[in-house]
Every structure is written in structure tokens, then in C-alpha cells.
Motif scaffolding. Structure first.
Motif, mmCIF file in Angstrom:
data_model
loop_
_atom_site.group_PDB
_atom_site.id
_atom_site.type_symbol
_atom_site.label_atom_id
_atom_site.label_comp_id
_atom_site.label_asym_id
_atom_site.label_seq_id
_atom_site.Cartn_x
_atom_site.Cartn_y
_atom_site.Cartn_z
ATOM 1 N N ALA A 5 0.840 -1.202 0.000
ATOM 2 C CA ALA A 5 0.000 0.000 0.000
ATOM 3 C C ALA A 5 0.873 1.250 0.000
ATOM 4 O O ALA A 5 0.535 2.256 -0.631
ATOM 5 N N ARG A 6 2.005 1.196 0.694
ATOM 6 C CA ARG A 6 2.943 2.328 0.725
ATOM 7 C C ARG A 6 3.448 2.622 -0.678
ATOM 8 O O ARG A 6 3.539 3.782 -1.093
ATOM 9 N N GLN A 7 3.768 1.576 -1.422
ATOM 10 C CA GLN A 7 4.226 1.757 -2.802
ATOM 11 C C GLN A 7 3.131 2.363 -3.672
ATOM 12 O O GLN A 7 3.370 3.298 -4.442
ATOM 13 N N GLU A 8 1.914 1.842 -3.537
ATOM 14 C CA GLU A 8 0.788 2.338 -4.340
ATOM 15 C C GLU A 8 0.458 3.779 -3.979
ATOM 16 O O GLU A 8 0.165 4.604 -4.856
ATOM 17 N N HIS A 9 0.484 4.088 -2.684
ATOM 18 C CA HIS A 9 0.143 5.435 -2.230
ATOM 19 C C HIS A 9 1.132 6.451 -2.792
ATOM 20 O O HIS A 9 0.743 7.542 -3.221
ATOM 21 N N LEU A 10 2.396 6.081 -2.815
ATOM 22 C CA LEU A 10 3.411 6.992 -3.337
ATOM 23 C C LEU A 10 3.203 7.215 -4.830
ATOM 24 O O LEU A 10 3.296 8.335 -5.316
ATOM 25 N N ALA A 11 2.889 6.147 -5.566
ATOM 26 C CA ALA A 11 2.676 6.265 -7.010
ATOM 27 C C ALA A 11 1.414 7.062 -7.321
ATOM 28 O O ALA A 11 1.391 7.889 -8.239
ATOM 29 N N ASP A 12 0.365 6.845 -6.546
ATOM 30 C CA ASP A 12 -0.897 7.549 -6.780
ATOM 31 C C ASP A 12 -0.765 9.048 -6.545
ATOM 32 O O ASP A 12 -1.462 9.847 -7.157
ATOM 33 N N GLY A 13 0.112 9.445 -5.637
ATOM 34 C CA GLY A 13 0.278 10.851 -5.319
ATOM 35 C C GLY A 13 1.162 11.589 -6.312
ATOM 36 O O GLY A 13 1.410 12.779 -6.155
ATOM 37 N N GLY A 14 1.616 10.878 -7.368
ATOM 38 C CA GLY A 14 2.560 11.486 -8.307
ATOM 39 C C GLY A 14 3.954 11.123 -7.851
ATOM 40 O O GLY A 14 4.498 11.724 -6.944
ATOM 41 N N MET A 15 4.514 10.096 -8.465
ATOM 42 C CA MET A 15 5.783 9.537 -8.010
ATOM 43 C C MET A 15 6.884 10.595 -7.968
ATOM 44 O O MET A 15 7.124 11.292 -8.952
ATOM 45 N N PRO A 16 7.547 10.744 -6.818
ATOM 46 C CA PRO A 16 8.681 11.668 -6.759
ATOM 47 C C PRO A 16 9.859 11.087 -7.519
ATOM 48 O O PRO A 16 9.862 9.912 -7.891
ATOM 49 N N ARG A 17 10.846 11.887 -7.779
ATOM 50 C CA ARG A 17 12.083 11.399 -8.390
ATOM 51 C C ARG A 17 12.748 10.468 -7.382
ATOM 52 O O ARG A 17 13.049 10.872 -6.249
ATOM 53 N N LEU A 18 12.949 9.206 -7.759
ATOM 54 C CA LEU A 18 13.493 8.197 -6.854
ATOM 55 C C LEU A 18 14.861 7.760 -7.360
ATOM 56 O O LEU A 18 14.982 7.196 -8.449
ATOM 57 N N ARG A 19 15.902 8.064 -6.569
ATOM 58 C CA ARG A 19 17.260 7.665 -6.919
ATOM 59 C C ARG A 19 17.754 6.674 -5.865
ATOM 60 O O ARG A 19 17.772 6.979 -4.681
ATOM 61 N N VAL A 20 18.127 5.484 -6.330
ATOM 62 C CA VAL A 20 18.495 4.400 -5.414
ATOM 63 C C VAL A 20 19.893 3.895 -5.755
ATOM 64 O O VAL A 20 20.192 3.603 -6.918
ATOM 65 N N VAL A 21 20.736 3.797 -4.726
ATOM 66 C CA VAL A 21 22.052 3.174 -4.879
ATOM 67 C C VAL A 21 22.063 1.917 -4.021
ATOM 68 O O VAL A 21 21.821 1.972 -2.814
ATOM 69 N N LEU A 22 22.316 0.779 -4.655
ATOM 70 C CA LEU A 22 22.373 -0.504 -3.951
ATOM 71 C C LEU A 22 23.817 -0.985 -3.884
ATOM 72 O O LEU A 22 24.509 -1.022 -4.914
ATOM 73 N N ASN A 23 24.271 -1.344 -2.696
ATOM 74 C CA ASN A 23 25.560 -1.992 -2.577
ATOM 75 C C ASN A 23 25.499 -3.312 -3.346
ATOM 76 O O ASN A 23 24.454 -3.981 -3.375
ATOM 77 N N GLU A 24 26.577 -3.702 -3.990
ATOM 78 C CA GLU A 24 26.576 -4.926 -4.792
ATOM 79 C C GLU A 24 26.130 -6.136 -3.984
ATOM 80 O O GLU A 24 25.528 -7.079 -4.520
ATOM 81 N N ALA A 25 26.383 -6.127 -2.674
ATOM 82 C CA ALA A 25 25.993 -7.254 -1.818
ATOM 83 C C ALA A 25 24.486 -7.518 -1.870
ATOM 84 O O ALA A 25 24.040 -8.664 -1.727
ATOM 85 N N VAL A 26 23.700 -6.459 -2.091
ATOM 86 C CA VAL A 26 22.242 -6.615 -2.153
ATOM 87 C C VAL A 26 21.849 -7.585 -3.257
ATOM 88 O O VAL A 26 20.943 -8.407 -3.089
ATOM 89 N N LEU A 27 22.542 -7.515 -4.385
ATOM 90 C CA LEU A 27 22.184 -8.349 -5.529
ATOM 91 C C LEU A 27 22.848 -9.722 -5.498
ATOM 92 O O LEU A 27 22.486 -10.599 -6.278
ATOM 93 N N LEU A 28 23.822 -9.899 -4.604
ATOM 94 C CA LEU A 28 24.517 -11.185 -4.529
ATOM 95 C C LEU A 28 23.989 -12.071 -3.408
ATOM 96 O O LEU A 28 24.425 -13.209 -3.262
ATOM 97 N N ARG A 29 23.059 -11.533 -2.594
ATOM 98 C CA ARG A 29 22.478 -12.328 -1.518
ATOM 99 C C ARG A 29 21.018 -12.615 -1.855
ATOM 100 O O ARG A 29 20.135 -11.793 -1.609
ATOM 101 N N PRO A 30 20.734 -13.809 -2.434
ATOM 102 C CA PRO A 30 19.345 -14.125 -2.782
ATOM 103 C C PRO A 30 18.469 -14.247 -1.544
ATOM 104 O O PRO A 30 18.900 -14.752 -0.514
ATOM 105 N N VAL A 31 17.261 -13.732 -1.632
ATOM 106 C CA VAL A 31 16.292 -13.806 -0.539
ATOM 107 C C VAL A 31 15.093 -14.614 -1.032
ATOM 108 O O VAL A 31 14.465 -14.248 -2.029
#
Length: 225
Positions: free
Chosen positions: A116-142
Motif C-alpha cells: 500500500a505504501r508503494q501504491e500510495h506513493l505512485a498515486d500521489g505522483g511519483m517523486p524522483r526516486l534515486r536508489v544506490v544498492l551496494n553490490e551485496a544486495v544483488l549477490l544475496r538471494p532472498v
């Protein structure tokens, strides 16, 4: 009454739009009355999270309210996909790893809240979202292979949107100024006095609003990107 005014001033109670307009006149700033009334109206609408029993901590309520009016959100994550980009499977798998014998009712409520948090943000007009992920995020499968594939596809889909920027900070970049410190900065261009930095861990979080603190984390994010 003094007690009501105190609760409003300390962020424990929202203000009625009509009150805000009158205060603008009383405090001799009628020229910003409409802007403040608009903020009050959007802040009242932002309490959508109450039905999920979320936002109990003041800092978290403040973060959700600021998200609703943000023009830019900058995120750095060390080990996790951020909540604004998580899939249901990822949320469930992470919670199962973090909490022994999680209660299904609480897990289901968390899933509904984050989606719902994701939908609420999109419905309100998505702000500019800039995300930096450490490489470890993509190497640790969840989760299992299907869950992890779905989450990676979610990231790819998000990255195709014009308002979303996702970068990966590789291990080869060496040491950097945010090692071990995930953080989020929220900027409100129309009202820079509402800008804030949020630091979170698995138990709590805190809000930083001083100009020096804001400048420091903005500089860190620029160096990361």
C-alpha cells in the motif's frame, strides 16, 4: 486550547485545514496560507497507514508524511532491497529469516502495508526516486529461486521508469563514505524546511533535519553516485 496547540506543534496531532488558514492570518503571513493549508490537507490524507497499525514511532510517521509530498527521495541500501521496491515474496522471505516463527497475521499486515505504501506513493505522483544498492544486495538471494527472480524483475521494471534511477555500487569501487550505513534523504522542493534524512536499523530509526546533517548526507550520496 494550549494543550491542543502543543500537540500540533510537537507533531502528535494533525491540524484542521480551516485552523491553518486562520493561523496564517493571525501570525500575519496570509501570503503562505494557501500553501500551508494544502500541506495540512495532504498530511491529513497521509494517515492511510493507521489501518495497518504502522507508523507507531514518531520518526516513522514523519517519514511517511514526508514521502507523500516529496519531490525527490534518495536511498542507499547496504544489504536490503528498499521497502519501496520490495515484492510480496521478498517481504515474506526476509521476515521469515529475521523473526523465528513469525505470526502469519502480522506478516500479512506487513505485506499489505508495504505494498500500500508503494501504491500510495505512485498515486500521489511519483517523486524522483534515486536508489544506490551496494553490490551485496544483488549477490544475496532472498527466498527461493522464483521469489528472487521476481524481485530482480521488479527492480528491472522499476528502472525503466523515467522517474526512477537505480545504480549498483560495485565492490571494486573500494571503500566509500557510507560503509555499513543505509540512509534515505527526502527533499520537498516547494518547502525545503521539511527536508530530512532517515537512518534505520532492524529495531528503530531516527530523523535528522539540521542543515549541516542534510548537507553531509547529500554530499555522501553524490559521492556514492
Amino acid at each position: 486550547s494550549p494543550s491542543t496547540l502543543s500537540r500540533i506543534e510537537n507533531g502528535k496531532q494533525s491540524a484542521q485545514v480551516s485552523f491553518v488558514r486562520n493561523w496564517a492570518i493571525l501570525y500575519r503571513v496570509p501570503e503562505i496560507g494557501d500553501e500551508l493549508a494544502d500541506l495540512a490537507e495532504r498530511a491529513s490524507a497521509s494517515t492511510w497507514w493507521a489501518k495497518y497499525k504502522a507508523g507507531a514511532e514518531p520518526w516513522f510517521r514523519e517519514m511517511l508524511a514526508r514521502e507523500a509530498i516529496a519531490s525527490e527521495i534518495h536511498i542507499f541500501e547496504v544489504e536490503l532491497i528498499h521497502g519501496l521496491l520490495q515484492t510480496e515474496g521478498y517481504i515474506r522471505a526476509f521476515r521469515a529469516a529475521a523473526i523465528p516463527d513469525p505470526i502469519e497475521e502480522e506478516t500479512a499486515r506487513l505485506v499489505k502495508f508495504r505494498l500500500a505504501r508503494q501504491e500510495h506513493l505512485a498515486d500521489g505522483g511519483m517523486p524522483r526516486l534515486r536508489v544506490v544498492l551496494n553490490e551485496a544486495v544483488l549477490l544475496r538471494p532472498v527466498g527461493d529461486r522464483a521469489t528472487w527472480r521476481e524481485q530482480l524483475e521488479r527492480l528491472l521494471e522499476a528502472a525503466t521508469r523515467p522517474e526512477v534511477d537505480i545504480q549498483v555500487l560495485p565492490f571494486s569501487a573500494g571503500p566509500h563514505p557510507a560503509m555499513g550505513v543505509p540512509f534515505t534523504t527526502i527533499s520537498v522542493n516547494e518547502h525545503p524546511g521539511l527536508d530530512a534524512v532517515y537512518l534505520e536499523d532492524d529495531r528503530t530509526g531516527r530523523e535528522l533535519t539540521r542543515e549541516g546533517e542534510l548537507r553531509r548526507y547529500r554530499e555522501i550520496f553524490d559521492r556514492l553516485t
